[in-house]
Design an enzyme around this catalytic site. Structure first.
Site, PDB file in Angstrom:
ATOM      1  N   GLU A 127       1.036  -1.190  -0.037  1.00  0.00           N
ATOM      2  CA  GLU A 127       0.087   0.188  -0.103  1.00  0.00           C
ATOM      3  C   GLU A 127       1.047   1.560  -0.129  1.00  0.00           C
ATOM      4  O   GLU A 127       2.227   0.676   0.673  1.00  0.00           O
ATOM      5  CB  GLU A 127      -0.703   0.200   1.370  1.00  0.00           C
ATOM      6  N   TRP A 156       2.037  -0.557  -6.611  1.00  0.00           N
ATOM      7  CA  TRP A 156       3.117  -1.233  -7.298  1.00  0.00           C
ATOM      8  C   TRP A 156       2.630  -3.025  -7.764  1.00  0.00           C
ATOM      9  O   TRP A 156       3.615  -3.882  -7.289  1.00  0.00           O
ATOM     10  CB  TRP A 156       3.684  -1.439  -6.901  1.00  0.00           C
ATOM     11  N   ARG A 268      34.606  -9.949 -30.202  1.00  0.00           N
ATOM     12  CA  ARG A 268      34.789  -8.312 -29.862  1.00  0.00           C
ATOM     13  C   ARG A 268      36.795  -8.376 -30.425  1.00  0.00           C
ATOM     14  O   ARG A 268      37.148  -8.577 -29.397  1.00  0.00           O
ATOM     15  CB  ARG A 268      34.630  -7.643 -29.135  1.00  0.00           C
ATOM     16  N   GLN A 336      29.911  -3.424 -19.058  1.00  0.00           N
ATOM     17  CA  GLN A 336      31.678  -3.090 -18.842  1.00  0.00           C
ATOM     18  C   GLN A 336      32.797  -3.987 -19.853  1.00  0.00           C
ATOM     19  O   GLN A 336      33.289  -3.634 -20.736  1.00  0.00           O
ATOM     20  CB  GLN A 336      31.926  -3.146 -17.223  1.00  0.00           C
ATOM     21  N   GLU A 363       9.111  -8.258  -3.066  1.00  0.00           N
ATOM     22  CA  GLU A 363       9.072  -9.359  -2.321  1.00  0.00           C
ATOM     23  C   GLU A 363       9.826  -9.091  -1.145  1.00  0.00           C
ATOM     24  O   GLU A 363      10.298 -10.030  -1.026  1.00  0.00           O
ATOM     25  CB  GLU A 363       9.018 -10.090  -3.574  1.00  0.00           C
ATOM     26  N   GLY A 364      10.128  -7.993  -0.903  1.00  0.00           N
ATOM     27  CA  GLY A 364      10.905  -7.795   0.291  1.00  0.00           C
ATOM     28  C   GLY A 364      12.150  -7.064  -0.567  1.00  0.00           C
ATOM     29  O   GLY A 364      12.712  -7.967  -1.271  1.00  0.00           O
ATOM     30  N   SER A 366      16.669  -5.703   0.056  1.00  0.00           N
ATOM     31  CA  SER A 366      17.345  -6.235   0.282  1.00  0.00           C
ATOM     32  C   SER A 366      17.029  -6.614   2.081  1.00  0.00           C
ATOM     33  O   SER A 366      17.742  -7.122   2.154  1.00  0.00           O
ATOM     34  CB  SER A 366      18.673  -6.202   0.117  1.00  0.00           C
ATOM     35  N   GLU A 367      16.813  -5.310   2.751  1.00  0.00           N
ATOM     36  CA  GLU A 367      17.266  -4.638   4.218  1.00  0.00           C
ATOM     37  C   GLU A 367      16.403  -5.536   4.447  1.00  0.00           C
ATOM     38  O   GLU A 367      16.488  -6.901   5.941  1.00  0.00           O
ATOM     39  CB  GLU A 367      16.834  -3.720   3.806  1.00  0.00           C
TER      40      GLU A 367
HETATM   41  N1  CAA Z   1       6.988 -16.473   7.240  1.00  0.00           N
HETATM   42  C1  CAA Z   1       6.564 -16.764   7.884  1.00  0.00           C
HETATM   43  N2  CAA Z   1       5.170 -15.889   9.039  1.00  0.00           N
HETATM   44  C2  CAA Z   1       5.561 -15.342   9.140  1.00  0.00           C
HETATM   45  C3  CAA Z   1       7.415 -14.317   8.612  1.00  0.00           C
HETATM   46  C4  CAA Z   1       7.740 -15.460   7.282  1.00  0.00           C
HETATM   47  N3  CAA Z   1       9.266 -14.391   6.713  1.00  0.00           N
HETATM   48  N4  CAA Z   1       7.712 -13.544   9.158  1.00  0.00           N
HETATM   49  C5  CAA Z   1       6.907 -13.055  10.107  1.00  0.00           C
HETATM   50  N5  CAA Z   1       6.415 -13.889   9.922  1.00  0.00           N
HETATM   51  C6  CAA Z   1       4.808 -13.591  11.299  1.00  0.00           C
HETATM   52  C7  CAA Z   1       5.833 -13.874  12.673  1.00  0.00           C
HETATM   53  O1  CAA Z   1       5.830 -15.070  12.669  1.00  0.00           O
HETATM   54  C8  CAA Z   1       4.462 -12.761  13.395  1.00  0.00           C
HETATM   55  O2  CAA Z   1       3.741 -14.053  13.211  1.00  0.00           O
HETATM   56  P1  CAA Z   1       3.242 -14.431  14.533  1.00  0.00           P
HETATM   57  O3  CAA Z   1       2.145 -13.070  15.522  1.00  0.00           O
HETATM   58  O4  CAA Z   1       1.885 -14.813  14.679  1.00  0.00           O
HETATM   59  O5  CAA Z   1       4.075 -14.985  15.795  1.00  0.00           O
HETATM   60  C9  CAA Z   1       3.561 -11.902  12.113  1.00  0.00           C
HETATM   61  O6  CAA Z   1       3.977 -12.737  11.061  1.00  0.00           O
HETATM   62  C10 CAA Z   1       4.541 -10.956  12.420  1.00  0.00           C
HETATM   63  O7  CAA Z   1       5.498 -10.332  12.093  1.00  0.00           O
HETATM   64  P2  CAA Z   1       6.617 -10.377  12.924  1.00  0.00           P
HETATM   65  O8  CAA Z   1       6.217  -9.299  14.182  1.00  0.00           O
HETATM   66  O9  CAA Z   1       8.440 -10.370  12.410  1.00  0.00           O
HETATM   67  O10 CAA Z   1       6.368  -8.849  12.037  1.00  0.00           O
HETATM   68  P3  CAA Z   1       7.159  -6.773  11.551  1.00  0.00           P
HETATM   69  O11 CAA Z   1       6.205  -6.616  11.562  1.00  0.00           O
HETATM   70  O12 CAA Z   1       8.716  -7.261  13.060  1.00  0.00           O
HETATM   71  O13 CAA Z   1       8.175  -7.871  10.547  1.00  0.00           O
HETATM   72  C11 CAA Z   1       8.481  -8.696   8.407  1.00  0.00           C
HETATM   73  C12 CAA Z   1       7.483  -8.698   9.493  1.00  0.00           C
HETATM   74  C13 CAA Z   1       8.868  -9.897   7.918  1.00  0.00           C
HETATM   75  C14 CAA Z   1       9.323  -7.251   8.091  1.00  0.00           C
HETATM   76  C15 CAA Z   1       7.485  -8.639   7.288  1.00  0.00           C
HETATM   77  O14 CAA Z   1       6.621  -6.997   7.654  1.00  0.00           O
HETATM   78  C16 CAA Z   1       8.111  -8.300   5.859  1.00  0.00           C
HETATM   79  O15 CAA Z   1       7.682  -9.502   4.766  1.00  0.00           O
HETATM   80  N6  CAA Z   1       7.959  -6.998   5.209  1.00  0.00           N
HETATM   81  C17 CAA Z   1       8.418  -7.440   3.618  1.00  0.00           C
HETATM   82  C18 CAA Z   1       7.439  -7.321   3.086  1.00  0.00           C
HETATM   83  C19 CAA Z   1       6.939  -7.782   1.214  1.00  0.00           C
HETATM   84  O16 CAA Z   1       7.705  -8.511   1.132  1.00  0.00           O
HETATM   85  N7  CAA Z   1       6.535  -6.777   0.170  1.00  0.00           N
HETATM   86  C20 CAA Z   1       6.260  -7.344  -0.499  1.00  0.00           C
HETATM   87  C21 CAA Z   1       5.064  -6.954  -1.289  1.00  0.00           C
HETATM   88  S1  CAA Z   1       4.333  -8.662  -2.739  1.00  0.00           S
HETATM   89  C22 CAA Z   1       5.502  -8.353  -3.919  1.00  0.00           C
HETATM   90  O17 CAA Z   1       6.533  -7.297  -4.312  1.00  0.00           O
HETATM   91  C23 CAA Z   1       4.988  -8.862  -5.389  1.00  0.00           C
HETATM   92  C24 CAA Z   1       4.598  -8.421  -6.609  1.00  0.00           C
HETATM   93  O18 CAA Z   1       3.831  -7.434  -6.686  1.00  0.00           O
HETATM   94  C25 CAA Z   1       5.924  -8.454  -7.290  1.00  0.00           C
END
Ligand code: CAA
Length: 379
Positions: A127, A156, A268, A336, A363-364, A366-367
């Site tokens: 979002e 996105w 080349r 290059q 899909e997340g 690197s950080e």
């Molecule tokens: N696998 C399974 N469960 C997970 C997980 C994982 N990798 N990461 C977190 N969880 C679960 C946790 O276990 C927790 O569950 P419970 O509360 O039941 O124990 C819950 O999720 C919350 O986790 P956190 O407390 O760790 O949450 P957070 O806010 O601190 O961090 C994060 C989570 C890993 C940073 C997550 O927000 C994240 O992955 N963010 C990135 C999102 C992303 O990748 N977006 C991409 C968009 S999709 C896209 O790009 C598709 C496209 O069109 C190409």
């Protein structure tokens, strides 16, 4: 431990390679320039079984393993990363999520068509103010009788306009934080669903990235995936597998650029001999080949873990983190090696460099991968 391809894997590799060379290569530069989606080619990919590779044949899928999927993703991505991101989202994020957690009725109604590519799917988590911080979902779905009323904006979204079926993550109970988030299947034609602006991107320009707006969209309760509150877990688990697909895409972008640089270096000539005979170029090629092989091992390992039913969340984050860095490094070096020719469109490597960058972001970032990995190491 086996480091060999099976006959099936080689057949998949050859089929994907042949398709990419015969159907994706011509026109890839024009599609990139004009930001045009490869409609015809994606339709053919569906017919060839590339859009639902891992889905059970009883739902019209290919019934293949994840290793076959990453092999195909690498080959398609070598030539056209815009086509491969569409393939990756449909396979890993949409079909996988529905097959694993959808009801039988949802699989019959939606998965069967998605697995053949008859319809394309999109995954709607991000979002305007919830990208990396995915728990901060502002889109809401409020229960009203046998429906939920969906309101909000998604950003996105890959396959944003091309898709017909959208997996949408939304808040059903804001007081519960991420445990109040749910997942829904939404159809494009429903009233109140508006496809927003198309993004004008640096790379993967042939892919179809849009914002989406939901304004009082009535979603039948039976279109919820799993139960209320399961949506965040659903999104995270789906992304664990999605990252394997994007890691394979990054690997393909890197190996595509490397193969072009290798071939060019043999043709080349400079200072009286092919530039491949100069040590400066040889060292670059050696570094590229080594990084690609290391990335491939991480990608295959994460796919293998998934196929074995073992935990692959860290492995997929590692594969994506490393392969996307390799994609950036290798594409820059490939330019290059090409010198001035690498900077013009005709030689493909500048496009591959632009395409590589997104693999470090979607899909997340690197950080985010480092957060996933470090939490696992420290837990
Ligand atoms: N696998 C399974 N469960 C997970 C997980 C994982 N990798 N990461 C977190 N969880 C679960 C946790 O276990 C927790 O569950 P419970 O509360 O039941 O124990 C819950 O999720 C919350 O986790 P956190 O407390 O760790 O949450 P957070 O806010 O601190 O961090 C994060 C989570 C890993 C940073 C997550 O927000 C994240 O992955 N963010 C990135 C999102 C992303 O990748 N977006 C991409 C968009 S999709 C896209 O790009 C598709 C496209 O069109 C190409």
């Amino acid at each position: 431990m086996h480091f060999e391809y099976t006959e099936e894997h080689l057949a998949v590799r050859d089929a994907a390679r042949d398709f990419a060379k015969s159907e994706l290569l011509s026109g890839v530069i024009e599609r990139d320039t004009e930001a045009r989606f490869p409609y015809e080619q994606i339709k053919m990919m569906g017919e060839l079984g590339f859009m639902g590779m891992m889905v059970d044949p009883k739902y019209n899928g290919g019934g293949m393993d994840t290793i076959s999927y990453v092999i195909a993703m690498e080959e398609i991505s070598k030539i056209d990363a815009s086509a491969s991101v569409s393939m990756s989202v449909n396979n890993s994020l949409v079909c996988w999520g529905l097959e694993k957690y959808g009801s039988e009725a949802q699989k019959e109604k939606y998965l069967k068509k998605l697995a053949t590519g008859e319809v394309i799917g999109a995954f709607c988590l991000s979002e305007p103010e919830a990208g990396s911080d995915a728990t901060s979902q502002k889109t809401t779905a409020e229960k009203s009788g046998d429906h939920y009323i969906l309101n909000g904006t998604k950003n996105w979204i890959t396959n944003g306009n091309t898709a017909s079926v959208y997996l949408v993550i939304a808040q059903t109970n804001p007081e519960k934080g991420h445990k109040g988030i749910s997942a829904f299947i939404v159809e494009k034609e429903w009233e109140g669903f508006v496809i927003g602006k198309k993004e004008d991107k640096l790379g993967i320009r042939g892919s179809d990235t849009h914002s989406l707006m939901f304004s009082d969209v009535k979603v039948p309760a039976e279109n919820m995936i799993g139960e209320e509150g399961f949506g965040f877990r659903f999104a995270m688990e789906t992304l664990n597998g999605g990252r394997i697909g994007i890691a394979a895409q990054a690997l393909g972008i890197a190996s595509g650029a490397y193969e072009l640089a290798l071939a060019y270096s043999k043709e080349r000539k400079a200072f009286g001999k092919p530039i491949s005979q100069h040590q400066a170029i040889q060292f670059k090629l050696a570094d590229m080949a080594t990084q690609i092989e290391a990335a491939r091992l991480l990608v295959y390992k994460s796919a293998w873990l998934k196929d074995q039913g073992k935990d692959y969340s860290d492995a997929s984050a590692m594969a994506k983190l490393y392969a996307s860095e390799v994609a950036m490094n290798v594409t820059v070096e490939a330019i290059q090696v090409h010198g001035g020719y690498g900077y013009v469109k005709e030689y493909h490597v500048e496009r591959l460099m632009r395409d590589a960058k997104i693999t470090q972001i979607y899909e997340g970032t690197s950080e985010i991968q480092k957060i996933v990995i470090s939490r696992s190491i420290l837990s």
